[in-house]
Write a protein that holds these residues in place. Sequence first.
Motif, PDB file in Angstrom:
ATOM      1  N   ARG A  58      -1.997 -10.866  -2.520  1.00 57.05           N
ATOM      2  CA  ARG A  58      -0.598 -10.452  -2.679  1.00 57.05           C
ATOM      3  C   ARG A  58      -0.357  -9.125  -1.979  1.00 57.05           C
ATOM      4  O   ARG A  58       0.708  -8.903  -1.382  1.00 57.05           O
ATOM      5  N   LEU A  59      -1.332  -8.226  -2.029  1.00 56.37           N
ATOM      6  CA  LEU A  59      -1.190  -6.947  -1.333  1.00 56.37           C
ATOM      7  C   LEU A  59      -1.126  -7.143   0.170  1.00 56.37           C
ATOM      8  O   LEU A  59      -0.422  -6.419   0.875  1.00 56.37           O
ATOM      9  N   ILE A 102      -5.200   2.318  -5.647  1.00 61.16           N
ATOM     10  CA  ILE A 102      -4.946   2.398  -4.204  1.00 61.16           C
ATOM     11  C   ILE A 102      -5.172   3.837  -3.755  1.00 61.16           C
ATOM     12  O   ILE A 102      -4.593   4.772  -4.312  1.00 61.16           O
ATOM     13  N   THR A 103      -6.010   4.004  -2.748  1.00 56.10           N
ATOM     14  CA  THR A 103      -6.251   5.319  -2.159  1.00 56.10           C
ATOM     15  C   THR A 103      -6.054   5.240  -0.652  1.00 56.10           C
ATOM     16  O   THR A 103      -6.090   4.157  -0.061  1.00 56.10           O
ATOM     17  N   ALA A 104      -5.836   6.388  -0.030  1.00 52.17           N
ATOM     18  CA  ALA A 104      -5.608   6.434   1.418  1.00 52.17           C
ATOM     19  C   ALA A 104      -6.864   6.016   2.162  1.00 52.17           C
ATOM     20  O   ALA A 104      -7.985   6.351   1.764  1.00 52.17           O
ATOM     21  N   SER A 110      -4.105   2.136   7.090  1.00 52.61           N
ATOM     22  CA  SER A 110      -4.999   1.414   6.191  1.00 52.61           C
ATOM     23  C   SER A 110      -4.976   2.053   4.808  1.00 52.61           C
ATOM     24  O   SER A 110      -4.703   3.249   4.660  1.00 52.61           O
ATOM     25  N   LYS A 111      -5.276   1.257   3.792  1.00 54.06           N
ATOM     26  CA  LYS A 111      -5.375   1.722   2.414  1.00 54.06           C
ATOM     27  C   LYS A 111      -6.569   1.047   1.752  1.00 54.06           C
ATOM     28  O   LYS A 111      -6.825  -0.132   1.992  1.00 54.06           O
ATOM     29  N   ASN A 112      -7.282   1.818   0.913  1.00 54.88           N
ATOM     30  CA  ASN A 112      -8.396   1.266   0.153  1.00 54.88           C
ATOM     31  C   ASN A 112      -7.883   0.760  -1.186  1.00 54.88           C
ATOM     32  O   ASN A 112      -7.095   1.435  -1.860  1.00 54.88           O
ATOM     33  N   ALA A 113      -8.306  -0.421  -1.555  1.00 55.68           N
ATOM     34  CA  ALA A 113      -7.857  -1.022  -2.818  1.00 55.68           C
ATOM     35  C   ALA A 113      -9.062  -1.409  -3.660  1.00 55.68           C
ATOM     36  O   ALA A 113     -10.026  -1.997  -3.150  1.00 55.68           O
ATOM     37  N   LEU A 134     -10.188  -3.392   1.949  1.00 53.38           N
ATOM     38  CA  LEU A 134      -9.361  -2.544   2.800  1.00 53.38           C
ATOM     39  C   LEU A 134      -8.106  -3.309   3.174  1.00 53.38           C
ATOM     40  O   LEU A 134      -8.181  -4.461   3.620  1.00 53.38           O
ATOM     41  N   ILE A 135      -6.936  -2.718   3.000  1.00 57.41           N
ATOM     42  CA  ILE A 135      -5.664  -3.330   3.394  1.00 57.41           C
ATOM     43  C   ILE A 135      -5.222  -2.695   4.703  1.00 57.41           C
ATOM     44  O   ILE A 135      -4.899  -1.503   4.754  1.00 57.41           O
ATOM     45  N   ALA A 136      -5.255  -3.477   5.798  1.00 47.68           N
ATOM     46  CA  ALA A 136      -4.874  -2.970   7.120  1.00 47.68           C
ATOM     47  C   ALA A 136      -3.368  -3.062   7.295  1.00 47.68           C
ATOM     48  O   ALA A 136      -2.761  -4.103   7.017  1.00 47.68           O
ATOM     49  N   GLY A 137      -2.770  -1.996   7.756  1.00 48.61           N
ATOM     50  CA  GLY A 137      -1.318  -1.949   7.899  1.00 48.61           C
ATOM     51  C   GLY A 137      -0.827  -2.342   9.274  1.00 48.61           C
ATOM     52  O   GLY A 137      -0.001  -1.637   9.868  1.00 48.61           O
TER      53      GLY A 137
END
Length: 417
Positions: A58-59, A102-104, A110-113, A134-137
């Motif tokens: 979902r993220l 969630i962290t930078a 990118s964001k760490n989840a 890792l969530i890539a933007g």
Amino acid sequence: RTRRAQRGTTLLEGLVAFLVLSLGMLSVVRVQTQMRLNTDVARQRSEAVRIAQEDIERLRAFSVIAVRTGATAFASVASATRQVNSDTGQPSNTSYSLTREITAGDTSLSKNARISVAWDDRTGARQQVALSTLIAGHDPAYAGALQLHAKAPPLRAVHARSAWIPLQAKDLGQGHSAFKPIASGTEVLVYDNTSGNVTARCSGVDATLSNANLSAAALGTCEALQAYSLSGVVRFSGATPPEPAAANDVPLELSIAITTSDAATPPVCRSEARKSVRYTLGGATRTEAVPIGALPATLGLGSWVETGERFVAYHCVVVPAVPGGAWSGRAGVAPTGWTLGAGAGDYRVCRFSADVDGSGAIDNNLEHPDSYSALRSSLTQQNFLVIKGTQSCPTAPAGTAGTSPLFADLSTAPHQP
């Protein structure tokens, strides 16, 4: 005396055996209880992993980068805590607590989840599963690039070769095909089967050879080229109003001229008036375009049936100033013995052109624009329609001469004068 000494021994043995049996039964019950607990925990752990993975997906399912009303944005990915009920139909109806941290990431894109899912098992002990990712933007608009290959070959069409090569061209093998733009001419164009570009122009070819009988040995003297071809047909309609789907009038004499400043040498165009004929050969019915004055003996036939279709076919070769580079310019009809204009005795040239990509304008080279821009490939089906000078170029034909709808857009646009 011996009997009196052994009195009560059997009772003691029975009590000891009962004690041993009781301890064994207690162990079996404890094992069964532990197995049920482990089974429940394993099932709950699988469900917790599914819930965590679902939240991660979902993220990643954002559609835009910046926050936008009505859209899921990468910028909106944030920490959260929520309760989740199991939907696996477990008798315990386990309730899960999901915590998202969630962290930078290492970069701004990118964001760490870290997704933690906790629950209480049947004994009340707290259990937990945690997944990190890792969530890539990256903008989803670029997702289509995953389907492309930087060095992928162009799409191949009929005969497993480029769609820009004329259908009548003879495959010479080794990735090349040969084509005579004029049936009785002595010039042959050699095409690359993959790209559809012209790799050579040959002269001195036997004028009696047809395309079907061409061979590598019959090409004569050839000049190597890195060129593009531009081809199509010119049709004539004297009807009022003109009907582009039935433009089969006898063609007038003409030539095609290309104006460009990006060519190493002046573009060369060849044109020929043709007609379509239908005949049966080997039990199969075929339709073929032949010179307008040709007779059945041209194809070694006793007879054929003319379909009534008549047109001028043209083929141009443009050699760009920079090998492999692009060219920009305009192709037009040059009349011979007739004039272009808006008078009763004049003719008007329209180009078959349609907004294929839905951009609202004819701005793509494939759409047959008024002028080509930065063209880096061969093109075919760049067709024209010649009508009376007092008529307007038809824009949206309803169908054929009958009532059947067309499966092609035959709209035209003014081209000359």
